[in-house]
Scaffold this active site. Structure first.
Site, PDB file in Angstrom:
ATOM      1  N   CYS A  69       0.846  -1.201   0.000  1.00  0.00           N
ATOM      2  CA  CYS A  69       0.000   0.000   0.000  1.00  0.00           C
ATOM      3  C   CYS A  69       0.878   1.247   0.000  1.00  0.00           C
ATOM      4  O   CYS A  69       0.617   2.222  -0.715  1.00  0.00           O
ATOM      5  CB  CYS A  69      -0.913   0.012   1.224  1.00  0.00           C
ATOM      6  N   CYS A 215     -27.587  -5.901  15.814  1.00  0.00           N
ATOM      7  CA  CYS A 215     -28.883  -5.265  16.062  1.00  0.00           C
ATOM      8  C   CYS A 215     -30.000  -6.039  15.365  1.00  0.00           C
ATOM      9  O   CYS A 215     -31.086  -6.219  15.931  1.00  0.00           O
ATOM     10  CB  CYS A 215     -28.866  -3.816  15.601  1.00  0.00           C
TER      11      CYS A 215
END
Length: 254
Positions: A69, A215
């Site tokens: 990177c 959730c």
């Protein structure tokens, strides 16, 4: 009405007030002093271990070309500053939004020729945390590209849709009842400005998609698969909703 009753009525109104009428408030502000101190001290914040792992991966060659990177982007402190604050962003190649983890996945496969990193894998979380950490302290600044409008609208629709056997929506907790309590725990406004974050319940760092899945399971709904476009659209809406809040990655939560 007595002053005490008037104060109670005002407090009840503020708690019940939809988030659209309240100032955005980071979950950090709802944490106790011990967790706040843990997040603010890089030597005590357990999420910093992932940031350090991501820094090593940033410099590590990958793929048949042996590129890193850093070889393309240079020093992350300069080249990645502000990137997390504006993702998900519009991706011209796909004509759809892409989140930070998705951008890292694509960069590794297309530019380095490396195998794709799985969602929620330690390496992808570490790289995402490292890149997002470069924006810490910067305000959330959603991508203004008009091509994102329909995707943001779909994300809002998902946020407000009732789902599962409990027939509940994200908005019912994180807007209608933000500031109240559920099972003794304070209900936050549900902003994404600290992800990837370290959750004490998980004993590790995790993504926003993991939290959204939790959730959904909690309301007894079938969660989407990791990397599903619905999650990216929800995050797109949530980042717009959190505009102006500071990036905190890696945040610490209970």
């Amino acid at each position: 009405m007595t002053r005490r009753r008037a104060a109670r009525a005002a407090l009840a109104l503020a708690v019940a007030m939809p988030l659209a009428a309240q100032a955005p408030r980071s979950g950090f502000e709802e944490m106790g002093p011990a967790i706040q101190a843990m997040q603010q001290d890089d030597m005590a914040n357990p999420g910093m271990l992932s940031v350090q792992e991501g820094e090593a991966l940033w410099a590590q060659p990958a793929g048949p070309a042996g590129r890193s990177c850093a070889g393309c982007h240079g020093e992350a402190a300069a080249s990645m500053r502000g990137v997390a604050a504006r993702h998900p962003a519009f991706d011209a190649a796909s004509g759809a939004p892409i989140d930070l983890a998705g951008r890292i996945q694509r960069c590794r496969t297309e530019q380095q020729g490396a195998p794709p990193l799985a969602r929620e894998s330690p390496d992808l979380l570490a790289l995402s945390a490292f890149v997002a950490h470069q924006s810490r302290g910067m305000p959330v600044s959603p991508d203004p590209d008009p091509g994102l409008a329909p995707f943001r609208a779909r994300g809002e629709a998902e946020f407000r849709a009732r789902r599962g056997q409990l027939d509940l929506s994200c908005a019912q907790c994180h807007e209608d009842r933000a500031g109240g309590r559920l099972g003794g725990s304070l209900i936050p406004q549900g902003h994404p400005n600290g992800y990837p974050l370290y959750r004490l319940e998980w004993q590790r760092i995790g993504s926003l998609q993991r939290r959204l899945r939790n959730c959904m399971v909690g309301v007894r709904a079938e969660p989407f698969a990791f990397g599903a476009p619905e999650y990216v659209e929800i995050e797109l809406f949530l980042m717009s909703r959190a505009a102006g809040l500071a990036i905190e990655t890696p945040a610490v939560r209970p």
